[in-house]
Structure formats: structure tokens, C-alpha cells
Design a protein around this motif. Sequence first.
Motif, PDB file in Angstrom:
ATOM      1  N   TRP A  83      -6.686   0.060  -6.098  1.00 31.53           N
ATOM      2  CA  TRP A  83      -5.727   0.378  -7.163  1.00 31.53           C
ATOM      3  C   TRP A  83      -4.902  -0.848  -7.524  1.00 31.53           C
TER       4      TRP A  83
ATOM      5  N   TYR B 206       0.832  -1.202   0.000  1.00 31.48           N
ATOM      6  CA  TYR B 206       0.000   0.000   0.000  1.00 31.48           C
ATOM      7  C   TYR B 206       0.873   1.261   0.000  1.00 31.48           C
TER       8      TYR B 206
ATOM      9  N   PRO C 179      -3.410   8.345   0.952  1.00 38.27           N
ATOM     10  CA  PRO C 179      -4.531   7.506   0.515  1.00 38.27           C
ATOM     11  C   PRO C 179      -4.839   6.416   1.531  1.00 38.27           C
TER      12      PRO C 179
ATOM     13  N   ALA D 232      -8.307   2.515  -0.710  1.00 40.43           N
ATOM     14  CA  ALA D 232      -8.023   3.057  -2.036  1.00 40.43           C
ATOM     15  C   ALA D 232      -6.807   2.367  -2.652  1.00 40.43           C
ATOM     16  N   ALA D 233      -5.787   2.122  -1.840  1.00 43.64           N
ATOM     17  CA  ALA D 233      -4.590   1.437  -2.335  1.00 43.64           C
ATOM     18  C   ALA D 233      -4.921   0.008  -2.760  1.00 43.64           C
TER      19      ALA D 233
ATOM     20  N   LEU E  23      -1.177   6.818  -6.543  1.00 42.44           N
ATOM     21  CA  LEU E  23      -2.524   7.289  -6.212  1.00 42.44           C
ATOM     22  C   LEU E  23      -2.550   8.806  -6.072  1.00 42.44           C
ATOM     23  N   ARG E  24      -1.569   9.349  -5.359  1.00 44.89           N
ATOM     24  CA  ARG E  24      -1.520  10.805  -5.167  1.00 44.89           C
ATOM     25  C   ARG E  24      -1.359  11.528  -6.495  1.00 44.89           C
TER      26      ARG E  24
END
Length: 300
Positions: free
Chosen positions: A286, A210, A278, A282-283, A217-218
Motif C-alpha cells: 500500500w 505500517y 493487515p 500488505a502495508a 487498509l482496513r
Amino acid sequence: MWSIGELAARAGVSVKTVRFYSDRGLLPEAARSAGGHRRYGPQALDRLRLIRSLRTLDLPVPDVGRVLDEEDALEDVIAGQLRELGSQLAALRWREAALTLLRDCPAGERVERLRLVGAVTAPPSTEPLARFWRRWLPPRLPARVVSSILEQTVPQPPADPAPAQVLAFARLHAFVSRPCVGNDRGQPAAHRADGGHRPAVLYDGLTEAYALAAPALRAGRAPHAGDALDCFVAAYTRSRGVSDTPDFRRRLREVLAADPRIDHYWQLAAELADPAHPTPGAAHDWLLAALHGDIETWAA
């Protein structure tokens, strides 16, 4: 030597005030007159002025006594008062945001929102959220692993919340407080005792994966193969003692796709979290998308 009235006049306070501090041991008398009346020396005036200064800061009488009697107590007392004030200010900010939320919401939603917000203390406690995860995680995980997971999964209430964040936390509190249905409590297969794996190894690896996925993600990058995905898959292979093969990745995708989800939890947690950090949910999403895309690339 001064009488109690003379000391009170010199200090600019009432006789009742001097008697109050004397009776509580903060202002010892130096002597008694022949008639049994209290007498005070000049040092009592300095001590009384110090007491008044401390009480002007709303220090409780016991803390005033500590400062007077213990040489190094003032710093500790000040630190304690600052902590208490911080908690009080946090509670006031939370109440203000909650009241604003209720004031500005449609009339038809006010009763339901009042029920949600009224179930949460001000400032709110995160213990119900931590308790939810302790129930949800596999049994007998090392304390170090549990602590690391709680640090990532339990969002802290914002110090200065927006009304929407008050609502999100209240909904999160209601979500984790509702009764569990079923014996497995909605746990994914990886959490169950019969999974044939080592949970501590799995969760250590997922934490690392993660963290590797967070920069993408960022930056808003699309899910893709790379170190984060390899680390994600390795968490499962190491915990099971197997090799990373295309066939394993296909089976892993099928298992994870069929697992129960707590997307609602992560949606609400994201409203409370710092966008620069995040959520694990969310991780995880993804990385699952990256795994799916990786398998589709092989199939093509």
C-alpha cells in the motif's frame, strides 16, 4: 486402626488401589500390626477420598502428591492441567481440519496435500517461520527490534482453523523450509551489510509506518499521500542520514521496485491473519503504491 481391607471397604475401592497409593507414598500408614500388616487411622479415609477425587480429574500421581503435601499447590496444578488440555484440544481441532481438508479435496491433489500437511506438527509450531525471519533480517539487529518484527511477521495458527487455513499454514511451512538459493538469500538491498544505513532505525520506522497505514487498509481506502507515506519515507531517510526530497523519493521507488519480493509468504500469511490486522506485506504494498502515486502527481 483399620486393616488395608477395612480401609478399602470403607472407601469403596479395591485393596490393590489402597496398596498402590500406599506404595507411592500418597497414603502413609499409621502403624503396623504385630504380624507386620499395615494399619490406617480415620484420617487415611479422608485422604484416600481426596486422592480419588483428584484422580477422577485425571491428575497424574506426582501432581496428586504435590496437592497433598503442599498447601498452595492445587491452583498451580489446575493451571498446568488447563494449559495441557488447551494444547490437546488445539491439536485435535487442527487434526480435524486437516482430515477434513484431505477428505474434501480432489483425489488428484490428495497425495500432495497429505505431503504438505504431514510435514507440520499438530498443533503446528511457528519456530520454522521465526527461524526464516532471523536468517532473512540483517545481522546484529537489537533483540528488541527482532522481537518486534517477529511479532508482526509470524502468523499464529488459528485456535479453530478452517481446512483452508491448515493448507495455508502447511504451504507457508514448506515455503520457509526450502533451501535458500544464492548468497544473499533473496534479501532486499535494505537488508544487506553494504547498504550504508542503520538497519535498526529503518525497521523501527517501518513498523510505525505500517501501523499508520493499517486504518486505511482496513477501510479499503486507495493508497494516498499523508502521514503514513511520510513516515515510510522518513524511515529510509533517517536510517541513511539524508533529507526527504523529490529526487530521493524517486530513487527510493526505483530501489524498492527492484528488490526481491516474498509476496507468496504474505499471501499465505494473510489467510491466517485477522482481517482487522493487515500484514506488514500488505502495508508495504500500500505504501509503495502511495509513493508511486505521489511521484506521479509531482511529475504531472
